[in-house]
Design a protein around this motif. Structure first.
Motif, short mmCIF file in Angstrom:
data_model
loop_
_atom_site.label_atom_id
_atom_site.label_comp_id
_atom_site.label_asym_id
_atom_site.label_seq_id
_atom_site.Cartn_x
_atom_site.Cartn_y
_atom_site.Cartn_z
N GLU A 268 0.85 -1.19 0.00
CA GLU A 268 0.00 0.00 0.00
C GLU A 268 0.89 1.24 0.00
N ILE A 269 0.30 2.36 -0.43
CA ILE A 269 1.11 3.57 -0.61
C ILE A 269 1.78 4.02 0.69
N TYR A 270 1.09 3.84 1.84
CA TYR A 270 1.67 4.28 3.12
C TYR A 270 2.76 3.33 3.60
N GLU A 271 2.92 2.18 2.96
CA GLU A 271 4.03 1.25 3.27
C GLU A 271 5.19 1.45 2.27
N LEU A 272 4.83 1.90 1.08
CA LEU A 272 5.81 2.05 0.01
C LEU A 272 6.52 3.39 0.05
N ALA A 273 5.83 4.41 0.61
CA ALA A 273 6.38 5.77 0.58
C ALA A 273 6.36 6.37 1.98
N GLY A 274 7.46 7.02 2.35
CA GLY A 274 7.58 7.64 3.66
C GLY A 274 9.04 7.98 3.90
N ASP A 275 9.41 8.18 5.16
CA ASP A 275 10.80 8.55 5.45
C ASP A 275 11.77 7.45 5.03
N VAL A 276 11.38 6.19 5.23
CA VAL A 276 12.15 5.06 4.70
C VAL A 276 11.16 4.20 3.92
N PRO A 277 11.21 4.23 2.58
CA PRO A 277 10.23 3.52 1.81
C PRO A 277 10.35 1.99 1.95
N ASN A 278 9.25 1.30 1.68
CA ASN A 278 9.25 -0.17 1.59
C ASN A 278 9.54 -0.86 2.92
N VAL A 279 8.86 -0.39 3.98
CA VAL A 279 9.05 -1.00 5.29
C VAL A 279 7.70 -1.37 5.91
N THR A 280 7.54 -2.65 6.26
CA THR A 280 6.47 -3.09 7.18
C THR A 280 7.19 -3.75 8.35
N PHE A 281 6.98 -3.20 9.57
CA PHE A 281 7.82 -3.56 10.72
C PHE A 281 6.91 -3.82 11.92
N PRO A 282 6.59 -5.10 12.23
CA PRO A 282 5.65 -5.41 13.31
C PRO A 282 6.32 -5.38 14.68
N CYS A 283 5.66 -4.74 15.66
CA CYS A 283 6.22 -4.66 17.02
C CYS A 283 5.23 -5.15 18.07
N ALA A 284 3.98 -5.45 17.71
CA ALA A 284 3.02 -5.89 18.72
C ALA A 284 1.92 -6.70 18.05
N ALA A 285 1.29 -7.58 18.85
CA ALA A 285 0.11 -8.32 18.37
C ALA A 285 -0.82 -8.52 19.56
N LEU A 286 -2.10 -8.22 19.36
CA LEU A 286 -3.13 -8.58 20.34
C LEU A 286 -3.70 -9.92 19.90
N ALA A 287 -4.09 -10.77 20.86
CA ALA A 287 -4.62 -12.08 20.51
C ALA A 287 -5.81 -12.40 21.40
N ASP A 288 -6.84 -12.99 20.82
CA ASP A 288 -8.04 -13.39 21.56
C ASP A 288 -8.08 -14.91 21.65
N ALA A 289 -7.89 -15.44 22.86
CA ALA A 289 -7.82 -16.90 23.02
C ALA A 289 -9.14 -17.58 22.64
N ASP A 290 -10.27 -16.89 22.76
CA ASP A 290 -11.56 -17.53 22.47
C ASP A 290 -11.76 -17.77 20.98
N THR A 291 -11.32 -16.83 20.14
CA THR A 291 -11.59 -16.92 18.70
C THR A 291 -10.35 -17.21 17.86
N GLY A 292 -9.15 -17.08 18.44
CA GLY A 292 -7.92 -17.25 17.67
C GLY A 292 -7.56 -16.02 16.85
N ARG A 293 -8.30 -14.91 17.04
CA ARG A 293 -8.03 -13.70 16.26
C ARG A 293 -6.76 -13.01 16.74
N ILE A 294 -6.02 -12.44 15.76
CA ILE A 294 -4.78 -11.72 16.06
C ILE A 294 -4.82 -10.38 15.32
N ALA A 295 -4.48 -9.31 16.02
CA ALA A 295 -4.34 -7.98 15.40
C ALA A 295 -2.88 -7.56 15.53
N ILE A 296 -2.22 -7.38 14.39
CA ILE A 296 -0.79 -7.05 14.36
C ILE A 296 -0.64 -5.54 14.18
N TYR A 297 0.17 -4.91 15.03
CA TYR A 297 0.48 -3.49 14.90
C TYR A 297 1.85 -3.37 14.24
#
Ligand code: BMA
Length: 324
Positions: A268-297
């Motif tokens: 996406e454009i906000y991942e391709l363009a910025g101060d350092v282009p072409n970076v997706t860098f995950p540092c956190a994830a929330l997880a719900d044990a009941d559903t197995g859902r994960i939200a990655i920040y």
């Protein structure tokens, strides 16, 4: 079906996978969730960490100022999507020899027995792993640096393993390190770290230059689910993508599965363009044990912060379908 071992999180940020989408991780439709100018002095807010806290969420955010000083700031949210970030950086209490701040970046936050531990890349005669904690995200205490310089991407496990605190890290050098593998270390007290073990190293393609642990590993009945970043050097510079692995529960230096194909990368454009282009860098994830859902920040192009969604089954299926 793998089961997350942990607490239910019914208020996890969530959107269903779009119809016809064929990748294991999908982006929030209103990304980015945090813009560059989230606080009055920020140039960029990215590579940041969140946890459930009270009835909502709290986090530690990497904000680079308009002087391009790198520091970490506390923040709060009711829904995990709309964030209020403090306007002043975190001030740590502790030994002034350790708390003096050259720079701080790429925080992770890990709850262990009701206390929130923070690890980050800490400038101390070169980058190393800073360690601190808070109980309320108001008062913060800093402990000793975990390692000698140079090291980055220090990520704690959310419980003791074999009676010891456990951390992944990535030994490095002073600059934009052109190498890097993931190691495991343990500690009886969060001060002294040792019994270092090699976990996993660079491989081909998107993860051929260096890799580093991302969010705090998620415990499942099949192993620790590790989301990590991998880097390739192209003729236009580094490109940061995201992959996953499954580590043994009792001996996390043993890799049970690892994805050959990345799970998220700059598109996406906000991942391709910025101060350092072409970076997706995950540092956190929330997880719900009941559903197995994960939200990655994840940080996008070293400028803004996004969320992406997946489930524990999506990631395990992906590793089975495209094994290393
Ligand atoms: C790494 C770290 C990250 C950053 C990435 C891309 O070395 O500095 O904070 O997102 O480079 O610039």
């Amino acid at each position: 079906m793998a089961k997350i071992i942990g607490k239910p999180l019914p208020n996890i940020p969530w959107e269903d996978k779009p119809a016809g989408y064929n990748a294991p991780v999908w982006r929030y439709s209103k990304n980015p969730i945090i813009g560059r100018h989230a606080i009055p002095t920020s140039n960029s807010v990215f590579n940041s960490a969140v946890v459930p806290f009270g009835n909502g969420f709290a986090g530690v955010f990497r904000c680079d100022s308009r002087a391009l000083e790198m520091n970490i700031y506390a923040g709060f949210s009711d829904d995990g999507i709309n964030w209020t970030i403090e306007h002043e950086p975190i001030v740590f209490e502790g030994d002034p020899y350790v708390t003096r701040c050259e720079y701080r970046y790429d925080p992770r936050v890990c709850e262990i027995d009701g206390r929130y531990y923070i690890t980050w890349c800490n400038g101390y005669h070169g980058p190393t792993i800073g360690v601190g904690y808070t109980d309320d995200f108001k008062t913060f205490y800093q402990l000793e640096n975990a390692f000698l310089p140079y090291n980055r991407n220090g990520v704690l496990f959310p419980r003791k393993i074999n009676g010891k605190y456990a951390m992944l890290s990535r030994p490095s050098d002073t600059g934009h390190t052109a190498f890097g593998d993931i190691f495991y270390s343990e500690s009886p007290d969060m001060i002294y770290w040792g019994r270092h073990r090699f976990v996993m190293g660079r491989r081909g393609g998107w993860q051929s230059l260096k890799i580093g642990a991302g969010p705090v590993p998620i415990e499942t009945d099949e192993g620790w689910l590790l989301i990590y970043h991998g880097v390739i050097l192209t003729c236009n510079g580094y490109v940061y993508r995201v992959g996953c692995a499954l580590l043994d529960l009792d001996e996390p230096w043993k890799v049970k599965m690892r994805s050959k194909h990345y799970i998220l990368g700059p598109e996406e454009i906000y991942e391709l363009a910025g101060d350092v282009p072409n970076v997706t860098f995950p540092c956190a994830a929330l997880a719900d044990a009941d559903t197995g859902r994960i939200a990655i920040y994840y940080g996008c192009a070293d400028s803004v912060t996004g969320i992406a969604f997946t489930t524990v089954d999506e990631l395990i299926e992906h590793m089975k379908k495209y094994p290393m």
